[in-house]
Design a protein around this motif. Structure first.
Motif, PDB file in Angstrom:
ATOM      1  N   GLN A 128       0.816  -1.209   0.000  1.00 23.54           N
ATOM      2  CA  GLN A 128       0.000   0.000   0.000  1.00 23.54           C
ATOM      3  C   GLN A 128       0.855   1.267   0.000  1.00 23.54           C
ATOM      4  N   ILE A 129       2.010   1.202   0.595  1.00 28.25           N
ATOM      5  CA  ILE A 129       2.852   2.380   0.756  1.00 28.25           C
ATOM      6  C   ILE A 129       3.454   2.823  -0.575  1.00 28.25           C
ATOM      7  N   LYS A 130       3.744   1.860  -1.449  1.00 33.05           N
ATOM      8  CA  LYS A 130       4.347   2.139  -2.750  1.00 33.05           C
ATOM      9  C   LYS A 130       5.696   2.840  -2.593  1.00 33.05           C
ATOM     10  N   ASN A 131       6.478   2.295  -1.716  1.00 30.48           N
ATOM     11  CA  ASN A 131       7.826   2.810  -1.446  1.00 30.48           C
ATOM     12  C   ASN A 131       8.731   1.606  -1.259  1.00 30.48           C
ATOM     13  N   GLU A 132       9.649   1.397  -2.201  1.00 27.86           N
ATOM     14  CA  GLU A 132      10.522   0.227  -2.149  1.00 27.86           C
ATOM     15  C   GLU A 132      11.345   0.179  -0.866  1.00 27.86           C
ATOM     16  N   PHE A 133      11.604   1.349  -0.285  1.00 25.49           N
ATOM     17  CA  PHE A 133      12.428   1.420   0.901  1.00 25.49           C
ATOM     18  C   PHE A 133      11.590   1.656   2.158  1.00 25.49           C
ATOM     19  N   ALA A 134      10.368   1.149   2.147  1.00 24.48           N
ATOM     20  CA  ALA A 134       9.481   1.263   3.303  1.00 24.48           C
ATOM     21  C   ALA A 134       9.775   0.156   4.311  1.00 24.48           C
ATOM     22  N   VAL A 135       9.636   0.500   5.589  1.00 25.08           N
ATOM     23  CA  VAL A 135       9.790  -0.450   6.686  1.00 25.08           C
ATOM     24  C   VAL A 135       8.538  -0.371   7.548  1.00 25.08           C
ATOM     25  N   ILE A 136       7.833  -1.487   7.692  1.00 27.68           N
ATOM     26  CA  ILE A 136       6.672  -1.548   8.577  1.00 27.68           C
ATOM     27  C   ILE A 136       7.183  -1.859   9.980  1.00 27.68           C
ATOM     28  N   ALA A 227      20.115   4.485  16.763  1.00 30.44           N
ATOM     29  CA  ALA A 227      21.322   4.431  15.938  1.00 30.44           C
ATOM     30  C   ALA A 227      21.038   3.758  14.596  1.00 30.44           C
ATOM     31  N   ARG A 228      20.323   2.636  14.627  1.00 34.79           N
ATOM     32  CA  ARG A 228      20.035   1.951  13.365  1.00 34.79           C
ATOM     33  C   ARG A 228      19.003   2.728  12.552  1.00 34.79           C
ATOM     34  N   TYR A 229      18.035   3.356  13.220  1.00 34.67           N
ATOM     35  CA  TYR A 229      17.051   4.153  12.489  1.00 34.67           C
ATOM     36  C   TYR A 229      17.725   5.308  11.763  1.00 34.67           C
ATOM     37  N   ALA A 230      18.711   5.955  12.407  1.00 36.27           N
ATOM     38  CA  ALA A 230      19.434   7.057  11.753  1.00 36.27           C
ATOM     39  C   ALA A 230      20.158   6.559  10.519  1.00 36.27           C
ATOM     40  N   ARG A 231      20.735   5.381  10.591  1.00 33.43           N
ATOM     41  CA  ARG A 231      21.415   4.812   9.422  1.00 33.43           C
ATOM     42  C   ARG A 231      20.405   4.483   8.326  1.00 33.43           C
ATOM     43  N   MET A 232      19.253   3.953   8.707  1.00 33.80           N
ATOM     44  CA  MET A 232      18.196   3.657   7.726  1.00 33.80           C
ATOM     45  C   MET A 232      17.770   4.923   7.000  1.00 33.80           C
ATOM     46  N   TRP A 233      17.422   5.932   7.783  1.00 31.69           N
ATOM     47  CA  TRP A 233      16.807   7.134   7.228  1.00 31.69           C
ATOM     48  C   TRP A 233      17.768   7.865   6.297  1.00 31.69           C
ATOM     49  N   THR A 234      19.048   7.944   6.683  1.00 22.50           N
ATOM     50  CA  THR A 234      20.012   8.634   5.824  1.00 22.50           C
ATOM     51  C   THR A 234      20.323   7.832   4.562  1.00 22.50           C
ATOM     52  N   ARG A 235      19.962   6.567   4.538  1.00 21.47           N
ATOM     53  CA  ARG A 235      20.151   5.742   3.340  1.00 21.47           C
ATOM     54  C   ARG A 235      18.866   5.614   2.521  1.00 21.47           C
ATOM     55  N   GLY A 236      17.813   6.354   2.910  1.00 21.30           N
ATOM     56  CA  GLY A 236      16.603   6.420   2.099  1.00 21.30           C
ATOM     57  C   GLY A 236      15.435   5.584   2.576  1.00 21.30           C
ATOM     58  N   TYR A 237      15.546   4.937   3.714  1.00 17.68           N
ATOM     59  CA  TYR A 237      14.449   4.111   4.225  1.00 17.68           C
ATOM     60  C   TYR A 237      13.521   4.952   5.088  1.00 17.68           C
ATOM     61  N   ASP A 238      12.229   4.589   5.079  1.00 20.63           N
ATOM     62  CA  ASP A 238      11.226   5.277   5.872  1.00 20.63           C
ATOM     63  C   ASP A 238      10.414   4.256   6.651  1.00 20.63           C
ATOM     64  N   VAL A 239      10.037   4.601   7.875  1.00 19.11           N
ATOM     65  CA  VAL A 239       9.314   3.695   8.762  1.00 19.11           C
ATOM     66  C   VAL A 239       7.848   4.097   8.830  1.00 19.11           C
ATOM     67  N   TYR A 240       6.970   3.103   8.764  1.00 20.78           N
ATOM     68  CA  TYR A 240       5.526   3.333   8.768  1.00 20.78           C
ATOM     69  C   TYR A 240       4.854   2.472   9.826  1.00 20.78           C
ATOM     70  N   THR A 241       3.851   3.051  10.491  1.00 15.96           N
ATOM     71  CA  THR A 241       3.020   2.312  11.441  1.00 15.96           C
ATOM     72  C   THR A 241       1.920   1.602  10.668  1.00 15.96           C
ATOM     73  N   PRO A 242       1.699   0.293  10.889  1.00 14.12           N
ATOM     74  CA  PRO A 242       0.662  -0.429  10.142  1.00 14.12           C
ATOM     75  C   PRO A 242      -0.740   0.012  10.555  1.00 14.12           C
ATOM     76  N   THR A 243      -1.721  -0.357   9.763  1.00 19.05           N
ATOM     77  CA  THR A 243      -3.110   0.033  10.051  1.00 19.05           C
ATOM     78  C   THR A 243      -3.740  -0.820  11.131  1.00 19.05           C
ATOM     79  N   LYS A 244      -3.116  -1.941  11.456  1.00 28.08           N
ATOM     80  CA  LYS A 244      -3.644  -2.815  12.504  1.00 28.08           C
ATOM     81  C   LYS A 244      -2.488  -3.484  13.232  1.00 28.08           C
ATOM     82  N   ASN A 245      -2.787  -4.036  14.387  1.00 32.84           N
ATOM     83  CA  ASN A 245      -1.781  -4.753  15.162  1.00 32.84           C
ATOM     84  C   ASN A 245      -1.542  -6.121  14.541  1.00 32.84           C
TER      85      ASN A 245
END
Length: 452
Positions: A128-136, A227-245
């Motif tokens: 749904q996100i349509k982002n190859e570098f998305a992280v749920i 620390a790992r999130y900073a490395r992800m984000w600067t390399r183009g990855y984005d984090v998303y909260t899912p619509t359900k648990n």
């Protein structure tokens, strides 16, 4: 422990620390011939159940039936003695040794339970996100409150934990407080966020190649997430909260009298402080005594920051200030974040600093044959970039890019074949010659003789 399901090309990494929780809650999956169907098919003849406590059961495959279990070879695991434990990062970093050519990867803690059909659901959420570098990813809800979240009459129906506050710990490193201080309600598609949880992380497996867990940050717990999130984000990855648990976490006390962080001993405090210094160095919080910042960054290699986005942009995105040791404000609206663009021509494997004097040992993936980065697109087409280990490498030891944009035949060979066919046709039918002229004369004479 790793559990692999081939038809959806999914790798499940279950983080287990020897000496603490040793149970594995096996997930229910939707697709046929997957892990849960496998367990049901085998039944009690091939597995034994050991009751750990009232609500927790350990399931173990009996060794004498290993060869008789269908698809048992799809389960990979790596075990080590508890005396070798170096904390979460050290354990999770070992997953690279078991990563094959799977397309999707999910990291969870051992004390985790799944909803039914979770594999189909999380894959749909990701698409749904349509982002190859998305992280749920989000901090999982409490397993003891499943009925409150999933029941039609539950007081938390439709809520999903969503972290908002980011505070600065005593060691000057940003942390994400647990449990999540916020929640999202009634999401129609995954929500862009600015935190990441190691307890639940779903993405394409190329994340494990570009942002591998740093095994050199030993005995660190909590600080390793930012620390790992900073490395992800600067390399183009984005984090998303899912619509359900999708997963739930067991926050109850450890069974059998085990305490918290038993892998950490006071005698290891010196190593831990070195790990924290390493983390603070690449975050620009401190360079340490006698350390040159750019050299220290370069020596990290893939364990450092990327070039797609800057650390300054990350601080603005999160509303924090590393220089003044300031977390974000409680008034910050964490539900309306705007995606930060970057230059997609920059590879996520490119380092922010590249003049290393003593490069740290870089990770090796012995079971992964090719590194594949699919091009970002809103259409599901076969555009991809392949990092082939056999291709020419640059000075940093990184493989060169081989780009393929579609599956159509190459244009130049088709053009050459077309021209060759045209020339052949003209030579036979269109260009008059001596032989063709003689043929026309003979035909004319025969026709004239027939008239007489």
């Amino acid at each position: 422990m790793i559990q692999r399901m081939s038809s959806v090309s999914l790798l499940i990494v279950i983080f287990m620390v020897s000496g603490t929780r040793k149970t594995c809650c096996l997930p229910k999956v939707k697709y046929k011939n997957k892990l849960w169907s496998y367990i049901l098919f085998i039944g009690v003849k091939s597995i034994k159940k050991q009751k750990v406590r009232k609500d927790l059961t350990k399931i173990v495959v009996e060794e004498e039936r290993d060869e008789k279990c269908p698809r048992f070879n799809q389960i990979r695991y790596l075990a080590s003695f508890s005396v070798a434990a170096t904390g979460p990062n050290g354990a999770r970093a070992l997953s690279r040794k078991l990563l094959g050519n799977e397309e999707y990867c999910i990291h969870i803690d051992a004390h985790t339970s799944f909803i039914s059909d979770w594999d189909a659901i999380v894959k749909t959420e990701w698409k749904q996100i349509k982002n190859e570098f998305a992280v749920i990813s989000t901090m999982p809800a409490n397993q003891s409150e499943i009925s409150s979240y999933d029941s039609w009459t539950g007081n938390k129906k439709g809520e999903v934990p969503h972290q908002c506050r980011v505070r600065i710990a005593d060691n000057d490193i940003p942390v994400f407080p647990q449990p999540a201080d916020g929640y999202a309600v009634g999401l129609e598609k995954p929500l862009l966020g600015y935190t990441w949880s190691s307890a639940f992380s779903f993405s394409k497996c190329h994340l494990e190649e570009t942002v591998p867990y740093d095994p050199f940050t030993q005995y660190v717990f909590g600080a390793e997430q930012f620390a790992r999130y900073a490395r992800m984000w600067t390399r183009g990855y984005d984090v998303y909260t899912p619509t359900k648990n999708i997963v739930y976490h067991d926050y109850d006390p450890n069974p059998n009298g085990h305490g918290i962080q038993e892998w950490f001993k006071k005698r290891r405090e010196k190593v831990r402080q070195q790990s924290l210094l390493r983390t603070k160095t690449f975050l620009g919080i401190t360079s340490g005594e006698g350390i040159k910042m750019d050299v220290a960054h370069a020596n990290l290699g893939v364990y450092g920051l990327g070039k797609r986005r800057s650390l300054k942009q990350l601080q603005e995105f999160m509303g924090i200030d590393l220089a003044s040791r300031s977390g974000n404000k409680a008034s910050m609206n964490c539900g309306r974040k705007t995606w930060i663009p970057y230059d997609a021509s920059i590879s996520p494997m490119e380092y922010l600093y590249d003049k290393a004097t003593d490069l740290d040992p870089q990770p090796i993936f012995p079971m992964r044959e090719k590194f594949i980065y699919f091009v970002e697109t809103e259409q599901e087409i076969d555009n991809f970039i392949v990092f082939d280990g056999d291709s020419n490498s640059d000075s940093q030891g990184l493989p060169s890019l081989v780009i393929s944009t579609n599956n159509s035949p190459p244009l130049m060979p088709l053009l050459i074949l077309w021209l060759f066919g045209l020339i052949a046709w003209c030579a036979v039918f269109a260009i008059p010659g001596e032989s063709s002229e003689k043929t026309r004369r003979r035909v004319s004479k025969k026709k004239a003789g027939g008239i007489k």
